[in-house]
Motif scaffolding. Structure first.
Motif, short mmCIF file in Angstrom:
data_model
loop_
_atom_site.label_atom_id
_atom_site.label_comp_id
_atom_site.label_asym_id
_atom_site.label_seq_id
_atom_site.Cartn_x
_atom_site.Cartn_y
_atom_site.Cartn_z
N GLU A 26 -21.28 -25.24 17.29
CA GLU A 26 -20.51 -24.48 16.31
C GLU A 26 -21.34 -23.39 15.64
O GLU A 26 -20.88 -22.27 15.45
CB GLU A 26 -19.92 -25.43 15.27
N GLY A 30 -21.15 -20.41 18.14
CA GLY A 30 -19.92 -19.92 17.53
C GLY A 30 -18.67 -20.38 18.25
O GLY A 30 -17.68 -19.63 18.34
N VAL A 31 -18.70 -21.61 18.78
CA VAL A 31 -17.55 -22.10 19.53
C VAL A 31 -16.94 -23.31 18.83
O VAL A 31 -17.59 -24.00 18.04
CB VAL A 31 -17.94 -22.50 20.97
N THR A 32 -15.68 -23.54 19.15
CA THR A 32 -14.98 -24.75 18.74
C THR A 32 -14.80 -25.61 19.98
O THR A 32 -14.34 -25.13 21.01
CB THR A 32 -13.60 -24.42 18.15
N GLN A 77 -14.18 -19.59 21.97
CA GLN A 77 -14.87 -18.60 21.15
C GLN A 77 -13.86 -17.49 20.84
O GLN A 77 -13.37 -16.81 21.75
CB GLN A 77 -16.08 -18.03 21.89
N ASP A 78 -13.56 -17.35 19.57
CA ASP A 78 -12.53 -16.38 19.15
C ASP A 78 -11.22 -16.61 19.88
O ASP A 78 -10.52 -15.67 20.29
CB ASP A 78 -13.03 -14.94 19.37
N GLY A 79 -10.89 -17.89 20.08
CA GLY A 79 -9.63 -18.24 20.71
C GLY A 79 -9.62 -18.17 22.23
O GLY A 79 -8.61 -18.51 22.85
N GLU A 80 -10.73 -17.75 22.83
CA GLU A 80 -10.80 -17.64 24.29
C GLU A 80 -11.65 -18.77 24.85
O GLU A 80 -12.71 -19.11 24.31
CB GLU A 80 -11.42 -16.29 24.69
#
Length: 255
Positions: A26, A30-32, A77-80
């Motif tokens: 995270e 920067g990922v979910t 990452q940013d929805g992608e």
């Protein structure tokens, strides 16, 4: 207080290390991270980001998956979607090389593909011949996103998180994968946490559709090697955390 459960000397280390890897994913990447057992969604996601359907090993149309025998990990990452990794559990009663060739050929045949795997010219290593019992297969490991630095760092973190989840779920005797020799030579297979490679494990006389290579290596991670990996991750993550704490007053004073 120390605690030992069947199959692992320090089970709490699995949970703590997994949580720290998730935090790294995270904060550094920067990922979910999401975990799912819905392989219909996996298949559609895989086709969307990679342009092709899953390999037969994780294709829900060819396998009877349920929440007890398979799961997959996705990082957004940013929805992608920028990372995919699938895991399945199988019980192997016979010698692994024979079982694996039969299993692989059968799944490709069920997918309607004409394939042929050559009979082995030599004997498998003692390590591989002795693989038995509950085994976990990891497949469809893919890293997207942009930038070489991101991809290599993702390989350091995300596959290990999946492996820890697989061990918590099933406590397998080993985790294995069939890998492209090019990924071995580039170092990516080792970077993803696989310590042992058996070269030319499968040699294809007629490769499967979509394969641009005619042989596959076998990567294996045994239970004891996972313990070593978790122990080393625990040590390095704790050391990094202590370093960050030591640096904090100086950083505040510098402001």
């Amino acid at each position: 207080m120390g605690i030992a459960l069947a199959g692992f000397n320090k089970p709490l280390d699995l949970i703590v290390t997994g949580a720290k890897l998730l935090e790294q994913a995270e904060t550094e990447l920067g990922v979910t991270v999401n975990v799912s057992t819905d392989f219909e969604v996996f298949a559609s996601t895989r086709e969307w980001v990679r342009g092709t359907k899953p390999w037969p090993y994780l294709d829900p149309k060819l396998n009877n998956f349920n929440p007890t025998n398979a799961f997959w990990v996705e990082a957004l990452q940013d929805g992608e979607t920028v990372f995919l990794h699938g895991f399945r559990y199988d019980y192997v009663a016979e010698d692994f090389p024979t079982w694996c060739r039969t299993w692989v050929s059968g799944l490709h045949a069920r997918a309607g593909e004409t394939v042929k795997i050559e009979e082995p010219s030599g004997k498998a290593s003692e390590r591989v011949e002795h693989l038995r019992g509950g085994l976990c297969h990891q497949a469809e490991l893919w890293v997207g996103g942009s930038g070489h630095k991101f991809k290599w760092r993702a390989l350091d973190i995300l596959p290990r998180l999946g492996v820890i989840l697989a061990y918590i779920q099933w406590q397998p005797e080993a985790i294995w994968a069939l890998v492209d020799p090019k990924d071995v030579s580039r170092g990516g297979v080792y970077r993803a946490g696989n310590p042992h490679i058996e070269a030319d494990f499968l040699v294809w006389e007629t490769p499967a559709e979509g394969m641009d290579y005619d042989r596959e290596a076998l990567a294996t991670l045994t239970k004891s090697e996972l313990e070593v990996m978790v122990s080393e991750l625990t040590r390095t993550l704790n050391a990094r955390q202590e370093f960050d704490k030591a640096e904090e007053p100086a950083l505040i004073a510098a402001r």
